[in-house]
Write a protein that holds these residues in place. Sequence first.
Motif, PDB file in Angstrom:
ATOM      1  N   GLU A 180     -23.548  41.194 -74.347  1.00  0.00           N
ATOM      2  CA  GLU A 180     -22.555  40.776 -73.356  1.00  0.00           C
ATOM      3  C   GLU A 180     -22.068  39.355 -73.634  1.00  0.00           C
ATOM      4  N   ASN A 181     -22.782  38.633 -74.521  1.00  0.00           N
ATOM      5  CA  ASN A 181     -22.538  37.220 -74.801  1.00  0.00           C
ATOM      6  C   ASN A 181     -22.467  36.418 -73.497  1.00  0.00           C
ATOM      7  N   LYS A 182     -23.481  36.616 -72.638  1.00  0.00           N
ATOM      8  CA  LYS A 182     -23.518  35.936 -71.343  1.00  0.00           C
ATOM      9  C   LYS A 182     -24.888  35.335 -71.097  1.00  0.00           C
ATOM     10  N   TYR A 183     -24.869  34.292 -70.269  1.00  0.00           N
ATOM     11  CA  TYR A 183     -26.074  33.556 -69.901  1.00  0.00           C
ATOM     12  C   TYR A 183     -26.318  33.713 -68.413  1.00  0.00           C
ATOM     13  N   TYR A 184     -27.585  33.900 -68.054  1.00  0.00           N
ATOM     14  CA  TYR A 184     -27.958  34.094 -66.656  1.00  0.00           C
ATOM     15  C   TYR A 184     -29.101  33.145 -66.292  1.00  0.00           C
ATOM     16  N   TRP A 185     -29.107  32.708 -65.038  1.00  0.00           N
ATOM     17  CA  TRP A 185     -30.146  31.836 -64.496  1.00  0.00           C
ATOM     18  C   TRP A 185     -30.738  32.550 -63.299  1.00  0.00           C
ATOM     19  N   VAL A 186     -32.014  32.924 -63.389  1.00  0.00           N
ATOM     20  CA  VAL A 186     -32.659  33.686 -62.316  1.00  0.00           C
ATOM     21  C   VAL A 186     -33.850  32.880 -61.786  1.00  0.00           C
ATOM     22  N   PRO A 187     -33.744  32.360 -60.564  1.00  0.00           N
ATOM     23  CA  PRO A 187     -34.883  31.660 -59.972  1.00  0.00           C
ATOM     24  C   PRO A 187     -36.099  32.582 -59.907  1.00  0.00           C
ATOM     25  N   ILE A 188     -37.283  32.017 -60.070  1.00  0.00           N
ATOM     26  CA  ILE A 188     -38.513  32.822 -60.103  1.00  0.00           C
ATOM     27  C   ILE A 188     -38.651  33.689 -58.852  1.00  0.00           C
ATOM     28  N   ASP A 189     -38.206  33.197 -57.713  1.00  0.00           N
ATOM     29  CA  ASP A 189     -38.332  33.972 -56.468  1.00  0.00           C
ATOM     30  C   ASP A 189     -37.454  35.221 -56.451  1.00  0.00           C
ATOM     31  N   ASP A 190     -36.466  35.291 -57.335  1.00  0.00           N
ATOM     32  CA  ASP A 190     -35.576  36.450 -57.397  1.00  0.00           C
ATOM     33  C   ASP A 190     -35.965  37.431 -58.499  1.00  0.00           C
ATOM     34  N   ALA A 191     -37.013  37.110 -59.241  1.00  0.00           N
ATOM     35  CA  ALA A 191     -37.419  37.942 -60.378  1.00  0.00           C
ATOM     36  C   ALA A 191     -38.567  38.868 -60.004  1.00  0.00           C
ATOM     37  N   SER A 202     -32.307  43.959 -52.298  1.00  0.00           N
ATOM     38  CA  SER A 202     -33.112  43.916 -53.528  1.00  0.00           C
ATOM     39  C   SER A 202     -32.287  44.199 -54.776  1.00  0.00           C
ATOM     40  N   VAL A 203     -30.990  44.453 -54.631  1.00  0.00           N
ATOM     41  CA  VAL A 203     -30.115  44.684 -55.776  1.00  0.00           C
ATOM     42  C   VAL A 203     -29.633  43.327 -56.289  1.00  0.00           C
ATOM     43  N   ASN A 204     -29.926  43.035 -57.532  1.00  0.00           N
ATOM     44  CA  ASN A 204     -29.484  41.787 -58.157  1.00  0.00           C
ATOM     45  C   ASN A 204     -28.227  42.049 -58.962  1.00  0.00           C
ATOM     46  N   ARG A 205     -27.113  41.514 -58.516  1.00  0.00           N
ATOM     47  CA  ARG A 205     -25.857  41.669 -59.235  1.00  0.00           C
ATOM     48  C   ARG A 205     -25.775  40.620 -60.330  1.00  0.00           C
ATOM     49  N   ALA A 206     -25.488  41.036 -61.544  1.00  0.00           N
ATOM     50  CA  ALA A 206     -25.420  40.110 -62.677  1.00  0.00           C
ATOM     51  C   ALA A 206     -24.427  38.983 -62.397  1.00  0.00           C
ATOM     52  N   SER A 207     -23.317  39.296 -61.758  1.00  0.00           N
ATOM     53  CA  SER A 207     -22.281  38.294 -61.485  1.00  0.00           C
ATOM     54  C   SER A 207     -22.782  37.150 -60.604  1.00  0.00           C
ATOM     55  N   GLU A 208     -23.838  37.374 -59.842  1.00  0.00           N
ATOM     56  CA  GLU A 208     -24.386  36.344 -58.950  1.00  0.00           C
ATOM     57  C   GLU A 208     -25.415  35.457 -59.656  1.00  0.00           C
ATOM     58  N   TYR A 209     -25.766  35.776 -60.906  1.00  0.00           N
ATOM     59  CA  TYR A 209     -26.791  35.025 -61.625  1.00  0.00           C
ATOM     60  C   TYR A 209     -26.277  34.379 -62.907  1.00  0.00           C
ATOM     61  N   THR A 210     -24.966  34.285 -63.069  1.00  0.00           N
ATOM     62  CA  THR A 210     -24.424  33.622 -64.249  1.00  0.00           C
ATOM     63  C   THR A 210     -24.762  32.135 -64.208  1.00  0.00           C
ATOM     64  N   PHE A 211     -24.765  31.503 -65.365  1.00  0.00           N
ATOM     65  CA  PHE A 211     -25.008  30.057 -65.400  1.00  0.00           C
ATOM     66  C   PHE A 211     -24.050  29.337 -64.469  1.00  0.00           C
ATOM     67  N   SER A 212     -22.775  29.724 -64.488  1.00  0.00           N
ATOM     68  CA  SER A 212     -21.779  28.999 -63.682  1.00  0.00           C
ATOM     69  C   SER A 212     -22.030  29.127 -62.184  1.00  0.00           C
ATOM     70  N   SER A 213     -22.682  30.203 -61.750  1.00  0.00           N
ATOM     71  CA  SER A 213     -22.916  30.368 -60.313  1.00  0.00           C
ATOM     72  C   SER A 213     -24.307  29.948 -59.868  1.00  0.00           C
ATOM     73  N   GLN A 214     -25.281  29.826 -60.782  1.00  0.00           N
ATOM     74  CA  GLN A 214     -26.667  29.568 -60.389  1.00  0.00           C
ATOM     75  C   GLN A 214     -27.285  28.261 -60.875  1.00  0.00           C
ATOM     76  N   LEU A 215     -26.743  27.642 -61.912  1.00  0.00           N
ATOM     77  CA  LEU A 215     -27.373  26.428 -62.425  1.00  0.00           C
ATOM     78  C   LEU A 215     -27.435  25.362 -61.340  1.00  0.00           C
ATOM     79  N   PRO A 216     -28.563  24.676 -61.220  1.00  0.00           N
ATOM     80  CA  PRO A 216     -28.674  23.609 -60.223  1.00  0.00           C
ATOM     81  C   PRO A 216     -27.703  22.463 -60.531  1.00  0.00           C
ATOM     82  N   SER A 217     -27.322  21.735 -59.513  1.00  0.00           N
ATOM     83  CA  SER A 217     -26.431  20.586 -59.673  1.00  0.00           C
ATOM     84  C   SER A 217     -27.113  19.494 -60.488  1.00  0.00           C
ATOM     85  N   ILE A 218     -26.304  18.761 -61.233  1.00  0.00           N
ATOM     86  CA  ILE A 218     -26.818  17.625 -61.993  1.00  0.00           C
ATOM     87  C   ILE A 218     -26.528  16.366 -61.181  1.00  0.00           C
ATOM     88  N   GLY A 219     -27.547  15.552 -61.002  1.00  0.00           N
ATOM     89  CA  GLY A 219     -27.356  14.274 -60.312  1.00  0.00           C
ATOM     90  C   GLY A 219     -28.466  13.986 -59.341  1.00  0.00           C
TER      91      GLY A 219
END
Length: 141
Positions: free
Chosen positions: A93-104, A122-139
């Motif tokens: 898929e050439n995609k990156y996902y970020w899944v918090p441990i509590d969701d795995a 309990s359904v995990n949608r891939a679109s909700e775990y992309t890097f752009s939607s899940q990565l923590p804020s920097i700062g």
Amino acid sequence: MNSKQVGDVTEVRILARLIATGYSVAIPYGDNDPYDLLVDTGSSILKVQCKTGWVEGEVIRFKTASKTTCDGQVTMVDYGDKIDAFAVYCESENKYYWVPIDDAGAKSTYLRLAEPAIDHPSVNRASEYTFSSQLPSIGPE
């Protein structure tokens, strides 16, 4: 490639993507830690396990347990509270996902590519775990 090489390629791709996104990333020395990367958000250090995802039907699947061999016995050990998140790269898929441990899940996690027939928490949608939607804020906090 063997499974170790596949994992190494996944880890390098995730590392490069995190750095390109602006994170400072450290790699722990050796192979004995339950995490592959330490990701500095500016306000916290996150322990991250990198995983290779693959497509099975309408889901991206990745293992959330580590296979170890001791005295000839193979066991699966989950990561429990030893990590903060899984960073997943799915090459097909050439995609990156970020899944918090509590969701795995304890052994495997499935990220649904298509909309499910039913809406269930309990359904995990891939679109909700992309890097752009899940990565923590920097700062700073």
